[in-house]
Design a protein around this motif. Structure first.
Motif, short mmCIF file in Angstrom:
data_model
loop_
_atom_site.label_atom_id
_atom_site.label_comp_id
_atom_site.label_asym_id
_atom_site.label_seq_id
_atom_site.Cartn_x
_atom_site.Cartn_y
_atom_site.Cartn_z
N GLY A 80 41.24 31.58 31.00
CA GLY A 80 40.76 30.42 30.26
C GLY A 80 39.61 30.79 29.34
N ARG A 81 39.68 30.31 28.09
CA ARG A 81 38.62 30.59 27.13
C ARG A 81 38.53 29.42 26.15
N VAL A 82 37.35 29.26 25.56
CA VAL A 82 37.15 28.20 24.57
C VAL A 82 37.92 28.56 23.31
N PHE A 83 38.83 27.69 22.92
CA PHE A 83 39.64 27.91 21.73
C PHE A 83 38.93 27.38 20.49
N PHE A 84 38.37 26.17 20.61
CA PHE A 84 37.60 25.59 19.51
C PHE A 84 36.58 24.63 20.08
N ASP A 85 35.36 24.70 19.53
CA ASP A 85 34.25 23.86 20.00
C ASP A 85 33.88 22.86 18.91
N ALA A 86 34.04 21.57 19.22
CA ALA A 86 33.75 20.51 18.25
C ALA A 86 32.49 19.74 18.62
N THR A 87 31.67 20.28 19.51
CA THR A 87 30.47 19.57 19.95
C THR A 87 29.55 19.27 18.77
N GLU A 88 29.46 20.19 17.82
CA GLU A 88 28.61 19.97 16.65
C GLU A 88 29.10 18.78 15.82
#
Length: 354
Positions: free
Chosen positions: A266-274
């Protein structure tokens, strides 16, 4: 001779004034032509030129229907040529068909009990199995169920596929997807519980991602995500993508799919927190993957289009919180459930039709 001439003149005159054949061929029309939309909203935001091969920058986002409480879980039913989608708070599934008014397809759709209860009790995610049966994530009944009747002659009668893990009831199954071998994958956040994480009826101390094999064996695949939500496979089914609808960690995860159906790495594919911090409406939610592996993922701002390499190519800006999407028609139409609206946009790419 004069008599013959008069008859001939009369005959010719009749021929000239005779009405034209009313059965002459009419100009053909395109039966696939859609009606002009009553309203257009939003826009296409291009962040990478690659996007222009997937959706035209000037593509129109049509409002097909509106007035829902929270539209969710769209699925295209090819056998009937119509779209089904949930309105979670009202405990209904609606049907939309071109050139027809939308109508209630099933009620109740997610909670079949007789005791009144709070929370979002209706159905959420919808999909079809290999035989065309409607499979439903039912918030209120806290289970994954199969519609017992045909989608062409629906009645609100359901049979349970799974309703518990390790002797404990699920939180509220949310979204689901089939692998080609018939294994069903689904997520189980707490959104259908009245008090969510603090609800006294909550029996599991985690929010899981599960699989159900064709023989009914349930397997817990992931238990560390705070709000697992939408999920989808890459075209070759080697990768499973899972959205996490947590404003503090608004991400999409990617997992390798092992031959036995379990997931790893498991890994972060895309981070939209910003994007959430910028105030854009919505969180990572439902998603679909096109034939080239691009993600059409609902999230902050609308539908984010993300390449297989994790590059944010652009966004279909819906102007409001957006829950889910589905390919329909020949696979080049994207139907979008966005808060109180049902939307549609024409793509230049295609996705698989169930």
């Amino acid at each position: 001779m004069r008599h013959i001439s008069v008859v001939l003149v009369l005959f010719l005159a009749m021929c000239q004034t005779a009405p034209q054949d009313q059965t002459q061929e009419e100009t053909p029309t395109n039966s696939d032509q859609t009606m002009a939309p009553t309203r257009l909203i939003g826009s296409v935001q291009v962040l990478d030129e690659t996007l222009t091969s997937l959706v035209a920058p000037d593509a129109q986002l049509e409002v097909l229907a509106e007035g829902f409480d929270w539209s969710e879980g769209p699925v295209w039913v090819s056998s009937g040529g119509f779209l089904l989608f949930s309105d979670v708070p009202t405990n209904r599934i609606y049907k939309w068909m071109q050139d027809s008014e939308f109508s209630v397809f099933l009620e109740p759709s997610g909670y079949t009990g007789t005791v009144e209860r709070g929370g979002e009790t209706g159905s959420n995610g919808l999909t079809l199995d290999s035989e065309g049966n409607l499979i439903i994530a039912q918030h209120g009944d806290r289970r994954v169920a199969r519609l017992s009747t045909s989608v062409l002659e629906p009645q609100p009668v359901y049979e349970t596929i799974t309703e518990q893990y390790d002797g404990k009831r699920y939180n509220s199954p949310n979204d689901l997807v089939y692998r080609s071998d018939g294994t069903l994958y689904f997520t189980d956040p707490p959104y259908g519980l009245e008090f969510r994480m603090s609800d006294p009826a909550k029996e599991l101390d985690f929010q899981g991602v599960y699989s159900v094999s064709p023989n009914g064996t349930v397997q817990l695949l992931e238990s560390t995500m705070s709000r697992p939500n939408g999920l989808a496979f890459s075209p070759d089914e080697s990768t499973l993508y899972v959205a996490n609808s947590d404003p503090e960690r608004a991400i999409w995860m990617a997992y390798d799919v092992l031959p036995d159906g379990r997931i790893s790495n498991g890994r972060v594919f895309f981070d939209a927190t910003e994007l959430v911090e910028q105030g854009l409406p919505g969180l990572p939610d439902g998603l679909k993957v096109d034939e080239s592996g691009n993600l059409f993922a609902t999230g902050p701002g609308g539908v984010l289009i993300i390449s297989p390499e994790g590059v944010h190519l652009g966004t279909i800006n819906t102007t409001q919180a957006t829950a889910n999407c589905a390919f329909g028609g020949d696979g080049s139409l994207l139907y979008i459930t966005a808060d109180m609206l049902l939307l549609r946009i024409q793509l230049l790419t295609k996705g698989a039709i169930l």
